[in-house]
Design a protein around this motif. Structure first.
Motif, short mmCIF file in Angstrom:
data_model
loop_
_atom_site.label_atom_id
_atom_site.label_comp_id
_atom_site.label_asym_id
_atom_site.label_seq_id
_atom_site.Cartn_x
_atom_site.Cartn_y
_atom_site.Cartn_z
N GLY A 61 0.79 -1.22 0.00
CA GLY A 61 0.00 0.00 0.00
C GLY A 61 0.83 1.27 0.00
N ALA A 62 0.41 2.23 0.84
CA ALA A 62 1.05 3.56 0.83
C ALA A 62 2.52 3.47 1.21
N GLY A 119 -0.34 13.77 -16.31
CA GLY A 119 -0.08 14.06 -14.91
C GLY A 119 1.33 13.64 -14.52
N SER A 120 1.51 13.32 -13.24
CA SER A 120 2.83 13.04 -12.69
C SER A 120 3.17 11.56 -12.80
N GLY A 121 4.46 11.28 -12.88
CA GLY A 121 4.89 9.89 -12.91
C GLY A 121 6.32 9.76 -13.35
N GLY A 140 2.03 8.38 -11.38
CA GLY A 140 2.18 8.45 -9.93
C GLY A 140 3.45 7.73 -9.49
N SER A 141 3.37 7.04 -8.37
CA SER A 141 4.53 6.35 -7.81
C SER A 141 4.45 4.87 -8.13
N GLY A 142 5.58 4.27 -8.34
CA GLY A 142 5.58 2.83 -8.57
C GLY A 142 6.76 2.42 -9.40
N TRP A 158 7.40 14.14 -12.34
CA TRP A 158 6.59 14.94 -11.44
C TRP A 158 6.97 16.40 -11.68
N GLU A 159 6.03 17.29 -11.45
CA GLU A 159 6.28 18.70 -11.79
C GLU A 159 7.50 19.27 -11.08
N HIS A 160 7.76 18.81 -9.84
CA HIS A 160 8.90 19.39 -9.13
C HIS A 160 10.22 19.12 -9.85
#
Ligand SMILES: [Fe+2]
Length: 191
Positions: A61-62, A119-121, A140-142, A158-160
């Motif tokens: 999970g998280a 989006g982000s990834g 996203g994350s993964g 990711w935008e950062h």
């Protein structure tokens, strides 16, 4: 035992002006945030002793998402060098030639995946088991790979990772990214 913060392999301003010190500071801040969350979750649990690689295998999970995101950042940072670096090893160059018709084809497909990612990834170059190379986009994350697969190169989308330097011009960021890829590091990851 808490997990240690992955560190940049070079000074914060070493990739400037293409990737600014502010951007690398933002990357470090993200890593610190992830690390604080991870260490808070594992404190006093059976996962406290397994280290970051162990969390990739055993967390769910998280917690797994945060561990993967932290690991991905270190993997991304480690393959970027101030002057870029060299050319792919003979084995990696042969694989790139076989699967993409050469480095231009690889970059074309990698960039297309990066620009198409909503989006982000992350976009990854991996080797699938003992087979061909593959480009994998992850929202996203993964992580991109199963246990048999070998990650070779990651690009943080990711935008950062680029907004301070390039706003929404992802293609300009990708151009900067490729100029700093250290092919000696990428080649060393090919098993
Ligand atoms: Fe990042």
């Amino acid at each position: 035992m808490p997990i240690d913060l992955p560190t940049l392999p070079h000074a914060r301003d070493a990739l400037a002006p293409r990737l600014s010190a502010r951007t690398l500071a933002a990357q470090e801040e993200i890593a610190r945030t992830l690390l604080a969350r991870i260490n808070a979750r594992i404190a006093g649990t059976a996962l406290d002793e397994v280290g970051l690689d162990g969390l990739l295998d055993r967390a769910q999970g998280a917690l797994h998402r945060d561990a993967a995101e932290l690991w991905s950042h270190a993997f991304y940072w480690d393959a970027l060098a101030p002057l870029g670096g060299g050319t792919p090893s003979r084995a990696l160059a042969a694989a790139i030639e076989r699967d993409y018709g050469g480095s231009t084809g690889l970059r074309r497909e990698f960039d297309a995946a990066a620009l198409a990612l909503e989006g982000s990834g992350w976009v990854w170059l991996v080797r699938r088991g003992h087979g061909p190379l593959a480009i994998v986009a992850v929202r996203g994350s993964g992580l991109p790979a199963g246990p048999e697969d070998t990650p070779l190169l990651a690009c943080d989308l990711w935008e950062h990772a680029y907004y301070l330097d390039y706003q929404d011009r992802r293609a300009a960021y990708l151009d900067a990214f490729w100029k700093h890829v250290d092919w000696r590091v990428v080649s060393s990851r090919l098993r």
